[in-house]
Design an enzyme around this catalytic site. Structure first.
Site, PDB file in Angstrom:
ATOM      1  CG  HIS A  49     -32.677 -26.085  16.101  1.00 56.89           C
ATOM      2  ND1 HIS A  49     -32.549 -26.342  17.323  1.00 56.89           N
ATOM      3  CD2 HIS A  49     -32.786 -24.222  16.484  1.00 56.89           C
ATOM      4  CE1 HIS A  49     -33.040 -24.472  18.183  1.00 56.89           C
ATOM      5  NE2 HIS A  49     -32.850 -23.952  17.545  1.00 56.89           N
ATOM      6  CG  HIS A  50     -29.100 -30.722  12.794  1.00 62.59           C
ATOM      7  ND1 HIS A  50     -29.209 -29.863  11.781  1.00 62.59           N
ATOM      8  CD2 HIS A  50     -27.579 -30.922  13.326  1.00 62.59           C
ATOM      9  CE1 HIS A  50     -28.103 -29.848  11.707  1.00 62.59           C
ATOM     10  NE2 HIS A  50     -27.021 -29.962  12.369  1.00 62.59           N
ATOM     11  CB  ALA A  51     -29.043 -35.020  16.848  1.00 61.33           C
ATOM     12  CG  HIS A  96     -25.112 -29.828  16.696  1.00 62.14           C
ATOM     13  ND1 HIS A  96     -25.380 -30.804  16.444  1.00 62.14           N
ATOM     14  CD2 HIS A  96     -24.875 -29.334  16.172  1.00 62.14           C
ATOM     15  CE1 HIS A  96     -24.387 -31.403  15.421  1.00 62.14           C
ATOM     16  NE2 HIS A  96     -24.641 -29.860  14.674  1.00 62.14           N
ATOM     17  CB  ILE A 121     -32.498 -36.725  14.561  1.00 59.03           C
ATOM     18  CG1 ILE A 121     -31.842 -38.860  14.454  1.00 59.03           C
ATOM     19  CG2 ILE A 121     -33.447 -37.016  15.566  1.00 59.03           C
ATOM     20  CD1 ILE A 121     -30.872 -38.780  15.906  1.00 59.03           C
TER      21      ILE A 121
END
Ligand code: T46
Length: 138
Positions: A49-51, A96, A121
Site C-alpha cells: 500500500h504505497h508507491a 501497489h 508515498i
C-alpha cells in the site's frame, strides 16, 4: 508494470529441478542495487500500500503464490505470481499492494536504488494528487 519471463534451465532428471537466471539491463530493464525478500507471512495478509517516486522494482514469488495489485491512479490491475520463472516489473509511480495467497510464500524483490524512506508515498490521496499534477510522465 509487466510480466517478465526469465530464462530457465531444467535438468534432464526431474529431481535436479530448474535453474532460473537474468542479468541486469539485459533481461530486466534496470540495474539493481538492492535485494530484499519477505517471508513468514500468513495467507490473506496484505503488505505494501504505497508507491515510489523513482524506484523501479522486480517482484518474484520464488515460493508459493502472491497476488500483486498495481494502480497507476487510473486503473487497478491484479497479477498472481506463482511461478518462480516469472517476475513482475513495477516501475515508479505505481501504487501497489501484495496479498499472500498461500502461507509462507516468499517474495523476492530487486530494487534499482538503495533504501530511501523519502522515496515512498504512503498516503493514497497524496499519490492521486501527484498523478493528477503529472509528477510521472506516462
Ligand atoms: C515495496 C514492497 C514490494 C528497510 O530498512 N530496508 C529495505 O530495503 C526495505 C525494503 C525495508 N526496510 C524497512 C522499512 C520498514 O521499517 O523494513 C520495514 C518494512 O518495510 P515495509 O513496511 O515498507 O514493507 P512492505 O512489505 O510493505 O514493502 C516492501 C518494500 O518496502 C517496498 O518498497 O515496494 O515491499
Amino acid at each position: 508494470m509487466r510480466i517478465l519471463d526469465f530464462h530457465q534451465r531444467t535438468a534432464e532428471s526431474p529431481n535436479l529441478g530448474s535453474l532460473v537466471f537474468f542479468e541486469a539491463n539485459k533481461h530486466i530493464p534496470f540495474a539493481f542495487k538492492r535485494v530484499y525478500y519477505t517471508y513468514g507471512v500468513k495467507e490473506g495478509v496484505v503488505r505494501g500500500h504505497h508507491a515510489h517516486k523513482a524506484l523501479e522494482q522486480l517482484l518474484i514469488c520464488v515460493y508459493g503464490a502472491i497476488e500483486i495489485m498495481c494502480d497507476d491512479g487510473k486503473k487497478k490491475e491484479y497479477t498472481v505470481l506463482d511461478d518462480p520463472a516469472k517476475g513482475l516489473y513495477v516501475g515508479k509511480g505505481i501504487w501497489h499492494a501484495m496479498k499472500w495467497l498461500k502461507d509462507d510464500s516468499v517474495l523476492l524483490v530487486l530494487a534499482s536504488e538503495y533504501y530511501d524512506e523519502s522515496d515512498y508515498i504512503r498516503d493514497y490521496d497524496e499519490f492521486i494528487r501527484l498523478v493528477k499534477e503529472g509528477y510521472w510522465k506516462r
